[in-house]
Design a protein around this motif. Sequence first.
Motif, PDB file in Angstrom:
ATOM      1  N   MET A  77     -37.881 -20.211   0.920  1.00 14.09           N
ATOM      2  CA  MET A  77     -37.699 -20.769   2.242  1.00 14.09           C
ATOM      3  C   MET A  77     -39.003 -21.430   2.673  1.00 14.09           C
ATOM      4  O   MET A  77     -40.060 -20.826   2.651  1.00 14.09           O
ATOM      5  CB  MET A  77     -37.306 -19.621   3.167  1.00 14.09           C
ATOM      6  N   ASN A  78     -38.941 -22.717   3.011  1.00 15.59           N
ATOM      7  CA  ASN A  78     -40.086 -23.399   3.592  1.00 15.59           C
ATOM      8  C   ASN A  78     -39.614 -24.535   4.473  1.00 15.59           C
ATOM      9  O   ASN A  78     -38.495 -25.012   4.362  1.00 15.59           O
ATOM     10  CB  ASN A  78     -41.069 -23.878   2.514  1.00 15.59           C
ATOM     11  N   LEU A  79     -40.501 -24.950   5.350  1.00 17.73           N
ATOM     12  CA  LEU A  79     -40.113 -25.983   6.292  1.00 17.73           C
ATOM     13  C   LEU A  79     -40.285 -27.379   5.717  1.00 17.73           C
ATOM     14  O   LEU A  79     -40.125 -28.349   6.429  1.00 17.73           O
ATOM     15  CB  LEU A  79     -40.896 -25.835   7.595  1.00 17.73           C
ATOM     16  N   SER A  80     -40.608 -27.496   4.434  1.00 19.00           N
ATOM     17  CA  SER A  80     -40.630 -28.822   3.831  1.00 19.00           C
ATOM     18  C   SER A  80     -39.200 -29.287   3.585  1.00 19.00           C
ATOM     19  O   SER A  80     -38.957 -30.448   3.314  1.00 19.00           O
ATOM     20  CB  SER A  80     -41.446 -28.817   2.538  1.00 19.00           C
ATOM     21  N   ASP A  81     -38.259 -28.359   3.701  1.00 18.88           N
ATOM     22  CA  ASP A  81     -36.839 -28.695   3.605  1.00 18.88           C
ATOM     23  C   ASP A  81     -36.454 -29.422   4.902  1.00 18.88           C
ATOM     24  O   ASP A  81     -36.496 -28.832   5.981  1.00 18.88           O
ATOM     25  CB  ASP A  81     -36.045 -27.402   3.436  1.00 18.88           C
ATOM     26  N   PRO A  82     -36.092 -30.713   4.818  1.00 17.98           N
ATOM     27  CA  PRO A  82     -35.797 -31.479   6.036  1.00 17.98           C
ATOM     28  C   PRO A  82     -34.626 -30.918   6.838  1.00 17.98           C
ATOM     29  O   PRO A  82     -34.604 -31.020   8.065  1.00 17.98           O
ATOM     30  CB  PRO A  82     -35.490 -32.889   5.534  1.00 17.98           C
ATOM     31  N   ILE A  83     -33.685 -30.294   6.164  1.00 23.68           N
ATOM     32  CA  ILE A  83     -32.531 -29.715   6.881  1.00 23.68           C
ATOM     33  C   ILE A  83     -32.984 -28.514   7.709  1.00 23.68           C
ATOM     34  O   ILE A  83     -32.597 -28.359   8.872  1.00 23.68           O
ATOM     35  CB  ILE A  83     -31.411 -29.323   5.891  1.00 23.68           C
ATOM     36  N   LEU A  84     -33.826 -27.673   7.113  1.00 19.50           N
ATOM     37  CA  LEU A  84     -34.336 -26.510   7.839  1.00 19.50           C
ATOM     38  C   LEU A  84     -35.174 -26.957   9.038  1.00 19.50           C
ATOM     39  O   LEU A  84     -35.056 -26.391  10.127  1.00 19.50           O
ATOM     40  CB  LEU A  84     -35.156 -25.616   6.906  1.00 19.50           C
ATOM     41  N   LEU A  85     -35.998 -27.965   8.850  1.00 19.41           N
ATOM     42  CA  LEU A  85     -36.808 -28.479   9.956  1.00 19.41           C
ATOM     43  C   LEU A  85     -35.899 -29.021  11.065  1.00 19.41           C
ATOM     44  O   LEU A  85     -36.139 -28.738  12.244  1.00 19.41           O
ATOM     45  CB  LEU A  85     -37.774 -29.561   9.473  1.00 19.41           C
ATOM     46  N   GLN A  86     -34.892 -29.752  10.705  1.00 23.59           N
ATOM     47  CA  GLN A  86     -33.969 -30.297  11.698  1.00 23.59           C
ATOM     48  C   GLN A  86     -33.223 -29.168  12.417  1.00 23.59           C
ATOM     49  O   GLN A  86     -33.052 -29.212  13.639  1.00 23.59           O
ATOM     50  CB  GLN A  86     -32.963 -31.257  11.056  1.00 23.59           C
ATOM     51  N   ASP A  87     -32.821 -28.160  11.670  1.00 22.57           N
ATOM     52  CA  ASP A  87     -32.166 -27.003  12.290  1.00 22.57           C
ATOM     53  C   ASP A  87     -33.110 -26.293  13.257  1.00 22.57           C
ATOM     54  O   ASP A  87     -32.695 -25.840  14.324  1.00 22.57           O
ATOM     55  CB  ASP A  87     -31.667 -26.024  11.227  1.00 22.57           C
ATOM     56  N   PHE A  88     -34.379 -26.195  12.869  1.00 22.88           N
ATOM     57  CA  PHE A  88     -35.372 -25.586  13.761  1.00 22.88           C
ATOM     58  C   PHE A  88     -35.500 -26.414  15.037  1.00 22.88           C
ATOM     59  O   PHE A  88     -35.531 -25.873  16.142  1.00 22.88           O
ATOM     60  CB  PHE A  88     -36.724 -25.452  13.054  1.00 22.88           C
ATOM     61  N   LYS A  89     -35.589 -27.714  14.899  1.00 29.66           N
ATOM     62  CA  LYS A  89     -35.693 -28.589  16.062  1.00 29.66           C
ATOM     63  C   LYS A  89     -34.476 -28.464  16.965  1.00 29.66           C
ATOM     64  O   LYS A  89     -34.579 -28.590  18.179  1.00 29.66           O
ATOM     65  CB  LYS A  89     -35.878 -30.033  15.607  1.00 29.66           C
ATOM     66  N   ASN A  90     -33.321 -28.184  16.365  1.00 33.83           N
ATOM     67  CA  ASN A  90     -32.087 -28.003  17.140  1.00 33.83           C
ATOM     68  C   ASN A  90     -31.951 -26.595  17.708  1.00 33.83           C
ATOM     69  O   ASN A  90     -31.003 -26.308  18.429  1.00 33.83           O
ATOM     70  CB  ASN A  90     -30.863 -28.318  16.273  1.00 33.83           C
ATOM     71  N   GLY A  91     -32.882 -25.706  17.339  1.00 35.65           N
ATOM     72  CA  GLY A  91     -32.850 -24.340  17.860  1.00 35.65           C
ATOM     73  C   GLY A  91     -31.870 -23.426  17.161  1.00 35.65           C
ATOM     74  O   GLY A  91     -31.501 -22.383  17.721  1.00 35.65           O
ATOM     75  N   GLU A  92     -31.478 -23.772  15.939  1.00 32.27           N
ATOM     76  CA  GLU A  92     -30.555 -22.925  15.174  1.00 32.27           C
ATOM     77  C   GLU A  92     -31.226 -21.579  14.878  1.00 32.27           C
ATOM     78  O   GLU A  92     -32.368 -21.540  14.422  1.00 32.27           O
ATOM     79  CB  GLU A  92     -30.163 -23.607  13.862  1.00 32.27           C
ATOM     80  N   PHE A 119     -42.083 -23.329  19.864  1.00 33.11           N
ATOM     81  CA  PHE A 119     -40.642 -23.375  20.081  1.00 33.11           C
ATOM     82  C   PHE A 119     -40.293 -24.339  21.210  1.00 33.11           C
ATOM     83  O   PHE A 119     -39.335 -25.101  21.109  1.00 33.11           O
ATOM     84  CB  PHE A 119     -40.101 -21.971  20.369  1.00 33.11           C
ATOM     85  N   ARG A 120     -41.080 -24.317  22.276  1.00 39.39           N
ATOM     86  CA  ARG A 120     -40.826 -25.237  23.396  1.00 39.39           C
ATOM     87  C   ARG A 120     -41.024 -26.703  22.998  1.00 39.39           C
ATOM     88  O   ARG A 120     -40.367 -27.574  23.533  1.00 39.39           O
ATOM     89  CB  ARG A 120     -41.740 -24.898  24.570  1.00 39.39           C
ATOM     90  N   LYS A 121     -41.963 -26.939  22.077  1.00 33.75           N
ATOM     91  CA  LYS A 121     -42.269 -28.311  21.667  1.00 33.75           C
ATOM     92  C   LYS A 121     -41.662 -28.659  20.309  1.00 33.75           C
ATOM     93  O   LYS A 121     -42.062 -29.630  19.682  1.00 33.75           O
ATOM     94  CB  LYS A 121     -43.789 -28.492  21.609  1.00 33.75           C
ATOM     95  N   ARG A 122     -40.694 -27.881  19.864  1.00 37.56           N
ATOM     96  CA  ARG A 122     -40.126 -28.073  18.532  1.00 37.56           C
ATOM     97  C   ARG A 122     -39.511 -29.448  18.341  1.00 37.56           C
ATOM     98  O   ARG A 122     -39.496 -29.979  17.243  1.00 37.56           O
ATOM     99  CB  ARG A 122     -39.112 -26.981  18.216  1.00 37.56           C
ATOM    100  N   CYS A 123     -39.029 -30.053  19.402  1.00 36.18           N
ATOM    101  CA  CYS A 123     -38.414 -31.387  19.288  1.00 36.18           C
ATOM    102  C   CYS A 123     -39.453 -32.460  18.966  1.00 36.18           C
ATOM    103  O   CYS A 123     -39.103 -33.535  18.483  1.00 36.18           O
ATOM    104  CB  CYS A 123     -37.684 -31.734  20.575  1.00 36.18           C
ATOM    105  N   GLU A 124     -40.717 -32.163  19.226  1.00 36.00           N
ATOM    106  CA  GLU A 124     -41.789 -33.132  18.952  1.00 36.00           C
ATOM    107  C   GLU A 124     -42.249 -33.104  17.493  1.00 36.00           C
ATOM    108  O   GLU A 124     -43.010 -33.969  17.077  1.00 36.00           O
ATOM    109  CB  GLU A 124     -42.989 -32.865  19.867  1.00 36.00           C
ATOM    110  N   LEU A 125     -41.818 -32.105  16.743  1.00 34.33           N
ATOM    111  CA  LEU A 125     -42.201 -32.016  15.335  1.00 34.33           C
ATOM    112  C   LEU A 125     -41.591 -33.193  14.582  1.00 34.33           C
ATOM    113  O   LEU A 125     -40.384 -33.392  14.609  1.00 34.33           O
ATOM    114  CB  LEU A 125     -41.728 -30.699  14.721  1.00 34.33           C
TER     115      LEU A 125
END
Length: 139
Positions: free
Chosen positions: A1-16, A57-63
């Motif tokens: 598991m790492n955040l270099s996975d674009p799907i995981l990063l997008q899910d994080f940005k969406n608050g999944e 977490f509050r600024k996750r959309c800016e990632l």
Amino acid sequence: MNLSDPILLQDFKNGEKHAVDAFYSLYKKPVLRFILSMVKDPFESEGIFHEVFLKIFRKRCELESSDRVQSYIFTITKNEVIDYFKRLKRDRERLESFYKNRIEDSTGEEMAAEEMIFQRLESAVDTLPYQRKKVLELS
């Protein structure tokens, strides 16, 4: 598991939830270790880590990109530790000023009575369990 996975990063940005949990698990140890290396207090380090995580977490959309996430996290962490030390310094200065003014304005009898009260209070606080003592010290 790492955040270099674009799907995981997008899910994080969406608050999944699964992505937030993965993010938290991935960065908790290294970020805590980094904070502890500067602060030297495990309890305070944990509090700072949670502040860092909330900010991220509050600024996750800016990632924007997964290759910059780690440097972003550690920059926020460094700034939060700097703010922590600034607060400590400011609190210490206020406390010193308070005691200096109290000493200058008090008579000998008042000082002796207050000192006795403070000693009794410190004795009572020393009998508290560690966590309760920390809560009291932080308030």
